[in-house]
Design a protein around this motif. Structure first.
Motif, PDB file in Angstrom:
ATOM      1  N   LEU A  93      27.645  51.573  46.654  1.00 40.42           N
ATOM      2  CA  LEU A  93      28.476  52.757  46.825  1.00 40.42           C
ATOM      3  C   LEU A  93      29.903  52.508  46.340  1.00 40.42           C
ATOM      4  N   ALA A  94      30.403  51.323  46.599  1.00 43.13           N
ATOM      5  CA  ALA A  94      31.747  50.984  46.135  1.00 43.13           C
ATOM      6  C   ALA A  94      31.811  50.957  44.615  1.00 43.13           C
ATOM      7  N   LEU A  95      30.756  50.436  43.984  1.00 49.18           N
ATOM      8  CA  LEU A  95      30.698  50.432  42.522  1.00 49.18           C
ATOM      9  C   LEU A  95      30.692  51.864  41.986  1.00 49.18           C
ATOM     10  N   ASP A  96      29.946  52.744  42.670  1.00 46.62           N
ATOM     11  CA  ASP A  96      29.898  54.140  42.242  1.00 46.62           C
ATOM     12  C   ASP A  96      31.291  54.760  42.222  1.00 46.62           C
ATOM     13  N   GLY A  97      32.147  54.324  43.151  1.00 50.57           N
ATOM     14  CA  GLY A  97      33.473  54.920  43.264  1.00 50.57           C
ATOM     15  C   GLY A  97      34.465  54.434  42.228  1.00 50.57           C
ATOM     16  N   LEU A  98      34.123  53.411  41.456  1.00 51.06           N
ATOM     17  CA  LEU A  98      35.025  52.917  40.421  1.00 51.06           C
ATOM     18  C   LEU A  98      35.029  53.861  39.230  1.00 51.06           C
ATOM     19  N   THR A  99      36.062  53.782  38.439  1.00 55.27           N
ATOM     20  CA  THR A  99      36.096  54.534  37.179  1.00 55.27           C
ATOM     21  C   THR A  99      35.162  53.883  36.180  1.00 55.27           C
ATOM     22  N   ASP A 117      31.999  50.143  55.516  1.00 52.14           N
ATOM     23  CA  ASP A 117      33.264  50.715  55.059  1.00 52.14           C
ATOM     24  C   ASP A 117      33.329  50.597  53.538  1.00 52.14           C
ATOM     25  N   PRO A 118      32.548  51.428  52.809  1.00 52.99           N
ATOM     26  CA  PRO A 118      32.506  51.304  51.349  1.00 52.99           C
ATOM     27  C   PRO A 118      33.853  51.559  50.683  1.00 52.99           C
ATOM     28  N   GLU A 119      34.711  52.329  51.303  1.00 51.34           N
ATOM     29  CA  GLU A 119      36.023  52.553  50.703  1.00 51.34           C
ATOM     30  C   GLU A 119      36.828  51.257  50.658  1.00 51.34           C
ATOM     31  N   ALA A 120      36.761  50.481  51.778  1.00 46.11           N
ATOM     32  CA  ALA A 120      37.470  49.200  51.791  1.00 46.11           C
ATOM     33  C   ALA A 120      36.840  48.238  50.789  1.00 46.11           C
ATOM     34  N   ILE A 121      35.525  48.298  50.660  1.00 47.61           N
ATOM     35  CA  ILE A 121      34.844  47.423  49.696  1.00 47.61           C
ATOM     36  C   ILE A 121      35.230  47.829  48.277  1.00 47.61           C
ATOM     37  N   GLN A 122      35.353  49.146  48.021  1.00 48.25           N
ATOM     38  CA  GLN A 122      35.782  49.605  46.702  1.00 48.25           C
ATOM     39  C   GLN A 122      37.191  49.107  46.393  1.00 48.25           C
ATOM     40  N   LEU A 123      38.058  49.180  47.391  1.00 46.38           N
ATOM     41  CA  LEU A 123      39.418  48.689  47.193  1.00 46.38           C
ATOM     42  C   LEU A 123      39.401  47.200  46.853  1.00 46.38           C
ATOM     43  N   ALA A 124      38.529  46.469  47.524  1.00 43.54           N
ATOM     44  CA  ALA A 124      38.417  45.041  47.235  1.00 43.54           C
ATOM     45  C   ALA A 124      37.924  44.824  45.807  1.00 43.54           C
ATOM     46  N   LEU A 125      36.953  45.636  45.362  1.00 41.84           N
ATOM     47  CA  LEU A 125      36.458  45.509  43.991  1.00 41.84           C
ATOM     48  C   LEU A 125      37.573  45.776  42.980  1.00 41.84           C
ATOM     49  N   GLU A 126      38.377  46.778  43.270  1.00 41.32           N
ATOM     50  CA  GLU A 126      39.484  47.070  42.359  1.00 41.32           C
ATOM     51  C   GLU A 126      40.435  45.894  42.259  1.00 41.32           C
ATOM     52  N   ARG A 127      40.634  45.215  43.375  1.00 39.53           N
ATOM     53  CA  ARG A 127      41.522  44.046  43.349  1.00 39.53           C
ATOM     54  C   ARG A 127      40.873  42.874  42.623  1.00 39.53           C
ATOM     55  N   VAL A 128      39.513  42.824  42.648  1.00 37.92           N
ATOM     56  CA  VAL A 128      38.817  41.804  41.863  1.00 37.92           C
ATOM     57  C   VAL A 128      39.191  41.919  40.398  1.00 37.92           C
ATOM     58  N   LEU A 129      39.340  43.152  39.936  1.00 36.79           N
ATOM     59  CA  LEU A 129      39.588  43.405  38.522  1.00 36.79           C
ATOM     60  C   LEU A 129      41.041  43.231  38.132  1.00 36.79           C
ATOM     61  N   GLU A 130      41.925  43.030  39.114  1.00 41.03           N
ATOM     62  CA  GLU A 130      43.330  42.813  38.800  1.00 41.03           C
ATOM     63  C   GLU A 130      43.503  41.431  38.185  1.00 41.03           C
ATOM     64  N   PRO A 131      44.442  41.284  37.263  1.00 40.68           N
ATOM     65  CA  PRO A 131      44.621  40.000  36.580  1.00 40.68           C
ATOM     66  C   PRO A 131      45.342  38.946  37.400  1.00 40.68           C
ATOM     67  N   ALA A 132      45.786  39.287  38.605  1.00 38.28           N
ATOM     68  CA  ALA A 132      46.516  38.300  39.416  1.00 38.28           C
ATOM     69  C   ALA A 132      45.675  37.050  39.593  1.00 38.28           C
ATOM     70  N   PRO A 133      46.251  35.860  39.401  1.00 39.57           N
ATOM     71  CA  PRO A 133      45.462  34.627  39.443  1.00 39.57           C
ATOM     72  C   PRO A 133      44.794  34.364  40.781  1.00 39.57           C
ATOM     73  N   ASP A 134      45.364  34.886  41.852  1.00 36.11           N
ATOM     74  CA  ASP A 134      44.761  34.628  43.157  1.00 36.11           C
ATOM     75  C   ASP A 134      43.726  35.669  43.546  1.00 36.11           C
TER      76      ASP A 134
END
Length: 697
Positions: free
Chosen positions: A554-560, A667-684
């Motif tokens: 569901l979180a993946l579905d919510g991504l662009t 909480d798929p919304e929180a999981i989606q937010l986490a996925l979005e942060r996975v895609l951020e280039p920040a090294p951590d």
């Protein structure tokens, strides 16, 4: 110097190679003088390397009626045996070393068993480092079992082991090539027997004919080196007598087992011996035989490598991380579990004897569990008859039969500590349903119940296998192991005998699933393709009613579309065909790959290649009141070097684990937010808690 074989004289030449005159030589000479064999029927050919040795033999010769001749050589060890054979005048010949102790009837009994085309053999007793004698080596036991009989070298490889107490026709002994003359006696006799295709005859009176070997080197490392020298020498015979390689392999196994027995009880000495063997790079070295000789601890694992089963793999990991030799008793799981031969690489370094019980594998059939228990105890007792009582016993259940064997062993040997581990609760499954397995009339049940009653534990009335196994482990085990605190709490709150709770609380400990050292992650490479330029997430796990990754989908579905193009979730599961239709229903299906499980060692290597590894809780809090499960994959992930993302249920053991990121299930919304942060280039990335220390890779 040469001699005549004297083929018409049914006597024996004793070839004695002497490097120096000492107390050991005096002992052997005294034993030769005391032989009951007619002095006219044997002679002593002493091959000496220095004047003092020659003088000692000459002085002894003047005190006995036995013919004694001396052959002087430069090096008694390397060439003495060959010169002694050349000088022998009797029809048969035997080799004796200074320090050997011979019973008075030794030569008489050997000669009585001697025949053309055969080697006559007497058992050998060995000395411990403190000088005490014992005769419980595997080779000796094999020989005693053939007392008065005749067989082949393939059937009785102990005919060459130790290299002492053998007699053969002199002409046969002279056939040994010159370049083998200085080989260890084990290899020398192996060649004589194999090249001559000799039958093996064991003396009738094994006690009267027993020979006690020389004390040998003073330290364990030196004695280990001597056995390794013998093994290397036997391996060199493979090319000379290729038809005898199977028998030679078994000679090597006996020598490796002797090394294990030598270092028995000392983990440090066992590790040193193992390292010494590895340093020599000996072809087909039987590591299991060395381990079996050294093993003082027993593992009872109904399922074990190489069978593909989560419980089997976890036990193998426990054994591998334990780092000490163990014997294992297990069930043949053919027909129930697939086989992964590579899984044995987990435990080859430490597992000795595998006692495999045949018959149909069973989860809850008491008839089959009882048959396994009887077969396991029978094999354990046979092993202990040879090697003595084990120092400890460990059993692990999901498969309940493991603890039945552990309990029966404990009842019969109360002095041996028993450690019983539970991977999960037995009485209830993940859906909260009570597991059922009726116990029928059984002597094993009655014997264990009687032992529990003797401890004041109430008799089991329900006769439910899973309830009973929890009870007997709680009542009899010296230590009970749980994988996480929630599991202990859950099982004790539902103890089949509440009165046992204080005992288990006092004797239990928490031991999470072990993480293997980094070297295991490189044993079997994986060629599975990961998409370059994308963030690759891996999920390895079984799906059932209370565990899935619906929230992640569901979180993946919510991504662009652009975000989904930069992430791929790789799912490895036991029933991929059932999962693919579920994934196909999601808009994010193109970002998900579903495939079957990969073999365990390949999985370990593959796990090191992912950016993130996802571990998910079973959602059982509402069912059980507390989540008693901790996914075993978490411990595997910790050794990978990849970041770990936990999808947790509040209050679970996983929710308290130190990981790189965590998201609450439901909480798929929180999981989606986490996925979005996975895609951020920040090294951590999205490390929201300190990463666990997974060790350097």
């Amino acid at each position: 110097m040469t001699g005549q074989s004297g083929s018409g004289r049914h006597g024996v030449s004793v070839v004695l190679t002497v490097e120096s005159a000492d107390a050991a030589l005096a002992e052997t000479l005294a034993d030769l003088a005391a032989q009951t064999l007619d002095p006219a029927r044997f002679e002593v050919v002493a091959v000496v390397a220095d004047d003092r040795a020659a003088q000692a033999v000459a002085s002894w010769r003047g005190t006995v009626a036995v013919p004694v001749r001396t052959v002087a050589v430069a090096d008694a060890r390397s060439g003495g045996r060959r010169w002694g054979m050349a000088a022998a005048r009797q029809r048969y010949v035997t080799v004796v070393e200074p320090g050997e102790r011979l019973g008075p009837r030794h030569l008489e009994l050997l000669l009585a068993a001697a025949r053309p085309g055969a080697v006559a053999v007497a058992p050998v007793a060995t000395r411990t480092l403190d000088g005490a004698r014992h005769a419980r080596t595997r080779a000796t036991v094999q020989l005693i079992g053939w007392a008065g009989g005749q067989t082949t070298f393939a059937e009785l490889p102990a005919a060459a082991a130790h290299g002492l107490g053998r007699i053969v026709e002199t002409e046969c002994a002279r056939s040994v090539p010159a370049d083998l003359a200085g080989e260890p006696l084990v290899a020398w006799w192996a060649y004589v027997i194999a090249a001559g295709e000799l039958r093996v005859r064991v003396v009738d009176d094994v006690l009267g004919a027993t020979v006690v070997e020389p004390a040998g080197p003073a330290t364990a490392p030196e004695r280990v080196a001597r056995h390794l020298d013998a093994i290397e020498a036997v391996r060199r015979l493979d090319a000379l007598v290729p038809d005898a390689v199977p028998a030679l392999d078994r000679v090597v196994e006996l020598e490796a087992g002797a090394i294990g027995a030598l270092v028995n009880g000392s983990p440090e000495a066992w590790r040193d011996a193992s390292s010494a063997a590895e340093a020599r790079s000996i072809a087909r070295f039987p590591r299991a035989e060395l381990n079996a000789g050294a093993a003082r601890d027993l593992v009872i694992a109904y399922a074990f490598a190489p069978f593909v089963d989560t419980s089997a793999t976890v036990v193998a990991r426990r054994v591998a991380v334990g780092g000490r030799p163990v014997d294992v008793v297990t069930q043949d799981m053919t027909g129930r579990c697939a086989v992964d031969p590579a899984a044995d690489l987990l435990v080859d370094d430490v597992v000795g004897l595998r006692m495999v019980v045949g018959g149909p594998p069973a989860w809850a059939s008491w008839r089959h569990i009882e048959a396994f228990t009887r077969g396991a105890i029978e094999q354990i007792e046979a092993r202990e008859a040879l090697a003595g009582r084990y120092d400890s016993v460990y059993s692990r259940a999901m498969w309940a039969a493991s603890h039945v064997v552990g309990a029966l062993y404990k009842v019969r040997h109360p002095e041996v500590p028993w450690v019983a581990e539970f991977s999960d609760p037995l009485q209830f499954n993940a859906e909260g349903e009570r597991r059922l397995g009726p116990i029928t009339a059984s002597a094993i049940f009655d014997e264990i119940e009687a032992a529990c009653a003797a401890r004041g534990v109430p008799r089991t009335e329900s006769r439910n296998l899973f309830e009973w196994v929890e009870k007997i482990a709680f009542a009899l085990a010296d230590e009970v192991v749980f994988t996480n605190p929630n599991q202990r709490r859950f099982m004790l709150e539902r103890s089949p005998v509440p009165a046992l709770v204080p005992r288990v609380s006092e004797r239990s400990r928490i031991a999470p699933h072990p993480t293997l050292p980094a070297r295991f992650y490189d044993l079997e490479a994986s060629d599975y393709r990961l998409d370059p330029g994308t963030v690759n997430l891996g999920y390895f796990g079984v799906f059932y009613s209370v565990r899935g990754i619906g929230d992640l989908l569901l979180a993946l579905d919510g991504l662009t579309d652009e975000q989904r193009a930069r992430v791929v979730v790789h799912i490895f599961t036991d029933k991929p065909d059932d999962v693919r239709p579920l994934v196909a229903a999601h808009p994010a299906a193109a970002s998900v790959r579903v495939g079957p499980y990969v073999p365990y060692l390949e999985f370990l290597h593959l796990s090191t290649r992912f950016d993130w590894l996802v571990v998910a809780d079973a959602r059982v809090g509402a069912i059980h009141g507390v989540n008693p499960y901790l996914p075993s994959k978490l411990s595997d992930y910790r050794g990978s070097g990849a970041k770990i993302w936990a999808l947790y249920e509040p209050g679970s053991a996983l929710s308290r684990e130190q990981v790189d990121a965590r998201s609450e299930l439901g909480d798929p919304e929180a999981i989606q937010l986490a996925l979005e942060r996975v895609l951020e280039p920040a090294p951590d990335g999205l490390a929201v808690t300190p990463p666990a220390d997974r060790g350097a890779r």
